[in-house]
Design a protein around this motif. Structure first.
Motif, short mmCIF file in Angstrom:
data_model
loop_
_atom_site.label_atom_id
_atom_site.label_comp_id
_atom_site.label_asym_id
_atom_site.label_seq_id
_atom_site.Cartn_x
_atom_site.Cartn_y
_atom_site.Cartn_z
N LYS A 42 0.83 -1.21 0.00
CA LYS A 42 0.00 0.00 0.00
C LYS A 42 0.86 1.26 0.00
O LYS A 42 0.59 2.20 -0.74
N GLN A 43 1.92 1.26 0.80
CA GLN A 43 2.75 2.47 0.94
C GLN A 43 3.82 2.61 -0.14
O GLN A 43 4.17 3.73 -0.51
N ARG A 44 4.37 1.50 -0.62
CA ARG A 44 5.50 1.56 -1.56
C ARG A 44 5.13 1.14 -2.98
O ARG A 44 5.91 1.34 -3.90
N GLY A 45 4.00 0.48 -3.15
CA GLY A 45 3.58 0.08 -4.49
C GLY A 45 4.31 -1.13 -5.04
O GLY A 45 4.14 -1.47 -6.21
N SER A 46 5.09 -1.79 -4.21
CA SER A 46 5.80 -3.00 -4.64
C SER A 46 5.89 -3.93 -3.43
O SER A 46 5.77 -3.48 -2.29
N PRO A 47 6.11 -5.22 -3.67
CA PRO A 47 6.17 -6.16 -2.54
C PRO A 47 7.48 -6.07 -1.76
O PRO A 47 8.53 -5.78 -2.34
N LEU A 48 7.40 -6.31 -0.47
CA LEU A 48 8.59 -6.39 0.38
C LEU A 48 9.31 -7.72 0.16
O LEU A 48 10.52 -7.79 0.22
N PHE A 49 8.53 -8.77 -0.10
CA PHE A 49 9.13 -10.09 -0.33
C PHE A 49 8.46 -10.78 -1.49
O PHE A 49 7.40 -10.38 -1.96
N ASP A 50 9.11 -11.83 -1.96
CA ASP A 50 8.81 -12.43 -3.26
C ASP A 50 7.95 -13.69 -3.23
O ASP A 50 8.11 -14.53 -4.08
N ASP A 51 7.07 -13.80 -2.28
CA ASP A 51 6.23 -15.00 -2.23
C ASP A 51 4.77 -14.59 -2.17
O ASP A 51 4.46 -13.43 -1.87
N ASN A 52 3.87 -15.53 -2.43
CA ASN A 52 2.44 -15.23 -2.46
C ASN A 52 1.72 -15.90 -1.30
O ASN A 52 2.11 -16.96 -0.84
N PHE A 53 0.64 -15.25 -0.89
CA PHE A 53 -0.23 -15.81 0.14
C PHE A 53 -1.33 -16.62 -0.51
O PHE A 53 -1.87 -16.25 -1.55
N ALA A 54 -1.66 -17.72 0.15
CA ALA A 54 -2.78 -18.57 -0.27
C ALA A 54 -3.91 -18.42 0.73
O ALA A 54 -3.69 -18.09 1.90
N ARG A 55 -5.13 -18.65 0.25
CA ARG A 55 -6.32 -18.59 1.11
C ARG A 55 -6.50 -19.95 1.78
O ARG A 55 -6.92 -20.91 1.15
N THR A 138 -11.98 -7.77 4.05
CA THR A 138 -10.52 -7.98 4.04
C THR A 138 -10.09 -8.70 2.77
O THR A 138 -10.90 -9.34 2.09
N ALA A 139 -8.81 -8.62 2.47
CA ALA A 139 -8.27 -9.27 1.27
C ALA A 139 -8.55 -10.77 1.28
O ALA A 139 -8.91 -11.35 0.25
N TRP A 140 -8.37 -11.42 2.43
CA TRP A 140 -8.63 -12.86 2.52
C TRP A 140 -10.10 -13.14 2.24
O TRP A 140 -10.43 -14.05 1.48
N GLN A 141 -10.97 -12.35 2.83
CA GLN A 141 -12.40 -12.61 2.74
C GLN A 141 -12.94 -12.35 1.32
O GLN A 141 -13.73 -13.12 0.81
N ILE A 142 -12.48 -11.31 0.66
CA ILE A 142 -13.06 -10.98 -0.65
C ILE A 142 -12.39 -11.70 -1.82
O ILE A 142 -12.92 -11.68 -2.92
N SER A 143 -11.25 -12.35 -1.58
CA SER A 143 -10.54 -12.97 -2.70
C SER A 143 -11.00 -14.39 -3.01
O SER A 143 -10.48 -15.01 -3.93
N GLY A 144 -11.97 -14.91 -2.27
CA GLY A 144 -12.51 -16.21 -2.60
C GLY A 144 -12.54 -17.16 -1.41
O GLY A 144 -12.17 -16.80 -0.30
N ALA A 145 -12.97 -18.37 -1.70
CA ALA A 145 -13.08 -19.40 -0.66
C ALA A 145 -11.69 -19.83 -0.18
O ALA A 145 -10.71 -19.68 -0.91
N PRO A 146 -11.60 -20.38 1.03
CA PRO A 146 -10.31 -20.86 1.53
C PRO A 146 -9.93 -22.17 0.85
O PRO A 146 -9.96 -23.24 1.45
N GLY A 148 -6.96 -22.55 -1.01
CA GLY A 148 -5.55 -22.60 -1.35
C GLY A 148 -5.16 -21.69 -2.50
O GLY A 148 -3.98 -21.61 -2.85
N GLY A 149 -6.14 -21.00 -3.08
CA GLY A 149 -5.84 -20.09 -4.18
C GLY A 149 -5.09 -18.86 -3.71
O GLY A 149 -5.06 -18.55 -2.51
N PRO A 150 -4.49 -18.13 -4.64
CA PRO A 150 -3.68 -16.96 -4.26
C PRO A 150 -4.54 -15.76 -3.88
O PRO A 150 -5.67 -15.61 -4.33
N ILE A 151 -3.97 -14.92 -3.04
CA ILE A 151 -4.56 -13.62 -2.72
C ILE A 151 -3.78 -12.60 -3.54
O ILE A 151 -2.57 -12.44 -3.33
N PRO A 152 -4.42 -11.93 -4.50
CA PRO A 152 -3.70 -11.00 -5.37
C PRO A 152 -3.07 -9.83 -4.59
O PRO A 152 -3.65 -9.33 -3.62
#
Length: 165
Positions: A42-55, A138-146, A148-152
């Motif tokens: 949100k503050q920098r416009g780029s990721p701090l680290f290079d991995d993705n979160f899953a639901r 929240t991002a987890w809640q609106i990005s789909g069912a739990p 294992g899919g990615p959270i954009p």
């Protein structure tokens, strides 16, 4: 520069070992990683680290971090995570070494974000943080069912939690 998720996780573990972050369980670590990544995006416009979160059922999870620390169960993490990499100075193609990834100690921007997330969320338990990720909007809640899919990343940046959109 994006770090590995394990390097950022190890920064949280280091602070826990210094007494600056109480009761750092694997679940709490996952949620702190989620918040530091979300705020950084949100503050920098780029990721701090290079991995993705899953639901996952209990909120956002980085699978590689889960597997690194799952042996602690619901207990407190006692040691940093490590990885195996090719030994750069060896002529032997099968030579490897174990390394503990770290963030650059001179990167005050990254360190500042980690410390701020600890200040804001560090006193909460993993379960409390998990419940926060499940709130409406929240991002987890609106990005789909739990499932294992990615959270954009863009959803993470814009939907951290309802009070901070």
């Amino acid at each position: 520069m994006a770090y590995s998720a394990l390097a950022v996780a190890n920064a949280f573990i280091e602070r826990a070992k210094e007494g600056k972050l109480p009761d750092l369980t694997p679940m709490k670590l996952q949620k702190l990683l989620f918040y530091v990544q979300s705020w950084y995006l949100k503050q920098r416009g780029s990721p701090l680290f290079d991995d993705n979160f899953a639901r996952w059922t209990h909120g956002p999870v980085i699978p590689s971090i889960y597997h690194e620390f799952k042996g602690y169960g619901s207990g407190v993490i006692q040691a940093p995570g490590s990885t195996v990499v090719p030994r750069p100075s060896s002529s032997n193609p099968f030579a490897y070494e174990v390394v503990v990834p770290e963030i650059n100690r001179n990167d005050q921007d990254a360190i500042g974000f980690i410390d701020e997330v600890i200040r804001v969320y560090g006193q909460l338990s993993g379960w409390q943080l998990s419940q926060m990720t499940h709130q409406a909007g929240t991002a987890w809640q609106i990005s789909g069912a739990p499932d294992g899919g990615p959270i954009p990343l863009n959803v993470m940046a814009e939907h951290i939690h309802p009070g901070n959109r």
